[in-house]
Scaffold this motif. Structure first.
Motif, PDB file in Angstrom:
ATOM      1  N   THR A   1     -13.261  31.014 -18.421  1.00  0.00           N
ATOM      2  CA  THR A   1     -12.970  30.783 -16.935  1.00  0.00           C
ATOM      3  C   THR A   1     -14.032  30.614 -16.082  1.00  0.00           C
ATOM      4  O   THR A   1     -14.098  29.884 -15.065  1.00  0.00           O
TER       5      THR A   1
ATOM      6  N   ALA B   1      -9.003  24.162 -19.896  1.00  0.00           N
ATOM      7  CA  ALA B   1      -8.407  25.422 -19.683  1.00  0.00           C
ATOM      8  C   ALA B   1      -6.964  25.390 -20.009  1.00  0.00           C
ATOM      9  O   ALA B   1      -6.238  25.752 -20.876  1.00  0.00           O
TER      10      ALA B   1
ATOM     11  N   THR C   1      -3.626  31.138 -15.892  1.00  0.00           N
ATOM     12  CA  THR C   1      -4.809  30.115 -16.204  1.00  0.00           C
ATOM     13  C   THR C   1      -5.165  29.604 -14.998  1.00  0.00           C
ATOM     14  O   THR C   1      -6.403  29.727 -14.590  1.00  0.00           O
TER      15      THR C   1
ATOM     16  N   LEU D   1      -8.495  30.327 -13.049  1.00  0.00           N
ATOM     17  CA  LEU D   1      -9.830  29.302 -12.642  1.00  0.00           C
ATOM     18  C   LEU D   1     -10.120  29.400 -11.235  1.00  0.00           C
ATOM     19  O   LEU D   1     -11.294  29.141 -10.808  1.00  0.00           O
TER      20      LEU D   1
END
Length: 359
Positions: A153, A168, A271, A275
């Motif tokens: 990340t 991602a 996710t 990020l």
């Protein structure tokens, strides 16, 4: 003592270069805890050895450097264990990821073939990252109900525009040119020249050895698609990203929306949050600390066990995610993944967020 065929990590020193060869080719050199500790011990020994001027990491066999961590072992620990084995593995692995980024000697990663998950962590934080026409690089965790880790990340949050967000969330594989443009690699060398490059690294400084073999990478695809990727993936929620992709009208955008809707809804939302938070964190170590919290929480999520079952064990490719839709994943569900671990924190960043190595 194990012979080479049985040894999961081969260590060699030729001239000025020391080599690490991940040696589980039948498993695409997937990382075990033992392999992580062996690599770390080798780096410790070579760090103050004046005879070693360069460290090179590569994978045995023709298929790739490393396909990631030993996900079956993590699956079994999540399903049947108490999670301590996986947490211990990640602790040592993430420390190794940080160490490669700070290593005081040239650390050359030959990212030939498949480089995914933990393989990215072992290579893409290094100072000299070499890709070939065979490179296939990805962080595919959302497809198994997990979240990108090993500093992934950190790397993807710093890719141009929203390319890292796209990679991602989708878990898409990229080749050499896109790895270079996304900041995951530095040099392109044809696979046929790797043996000669290794020979030169044994006798020459890294820049001189690379100059003999480096070439222009073939054309990538992400740069051409960046306008719609940036427009769609800059949204503040996964739901809005999907809406923008569906409304775009382009074939690639529509296919990306379909890809996302097949992934774990929880993994997608966590996710994206990871990020966005990684962009605001100042160092790799701080991001690895965050990833450790997220990974430990992910181990308790039903989606990890189900995702590995569907994709790797039973291979029916039909995971039953829980919750099943993006709308059912609440902000509180996402926030749970970032909760402090108390005395079980990784602690790589040290007090005040500064890297331990810098103190």
């Amino acid at each position: 003592m194990n012979n080479d065929a049985e040894d999961p990590v081969l260590l060699r020193t030729t001239g000025r270069a020391a080599r690490i060869i991940l040696n589980r080719p039948r498993a695409l050199n997937a990382l075990t805890h033992e392999m992580v500790t062996r690599v770390d011990a080798a780096l410790t020994g070579w760090e103050h050895d004046p005879a070693v001027q360069t460290v090179v990491i590569s994978g045995a066999g023709e298929r790739g450097l490393c396909a990631g961590g030993d996900i079956r072992a993590i699956h079994d620990d999540a399903r049947d264990g108490d999670g301590t084995a996986s947490a211990a593995f990640w602790r040592d692995e993430y420390h190794l990821n940080a160490r490669t980024a700070r290593y005081p000697k040239p650390y050359v990663a030959l990212m030939d073939g498949i480089v995914m998950g933990g393989g990215v962590g072992l290579s893409a934080h290094g100072g000299v990252r070499v890709v070939t026409e065979r490179s296939r690089i990805a962080m595919p965790e959302t497809g198994i109900g997990f979240i990108p880790d090993v500093g992934g990340t950190y790397l993807l949050s710093r890719a141009p525009g929203e390319l890292g967000t796209h990679l991602a969330l989708t878990g898409a594989q990229i080749g050499a040119a896109d790895a270079l443009s996304c900041g995951l690699a530095d040099h392109y060398v044809p696979s046929a020249a790797l043996d000669a490059l290794l020979d030169d690294l044994a006798t020459l400084p890294v820049p001189e050895a690379l100059a003999r073999h480096e070439q222009q990478a073939p054309q990538g695809v992400l740069t051409e698609q960046r306008s719609w990727i940036d427009a769609c993936c800059s949204a503040d929620s996964v739901e809005e990203i999907v809406e923008r992709l569906c409304a775009h009208g382009g074939t690639e955008a529509k296919e990306t929306a379909e890809t996302l809707l097949a992934k774990s809804p929880t993994a997608l939302k966590v996710t994206l949050a990871a990020l966005r938070r990684a962009r605001r964190l100042g160092s790799l170590e701080e991001v690895l600390d965050q990833e450790y919290r997220v990974s430990c929480a992910g181990l308790k999520s039903p989606d990890l066990v189900e995702g590995v079952r569907a994709q790797i064990i039973d291979k029916d490719r039909n995971p039953r995610w829980s919750p099943a839709t993006l709308a059912e994943v609440t902000d509180a569900d996402v926030e749970h993944f970032f909760a402090p671990l108390g005395d079980r924190e990784l602690g790589l960043a040290g007090p005040g967020g500064a890297p331990e190595a810098a103190r």
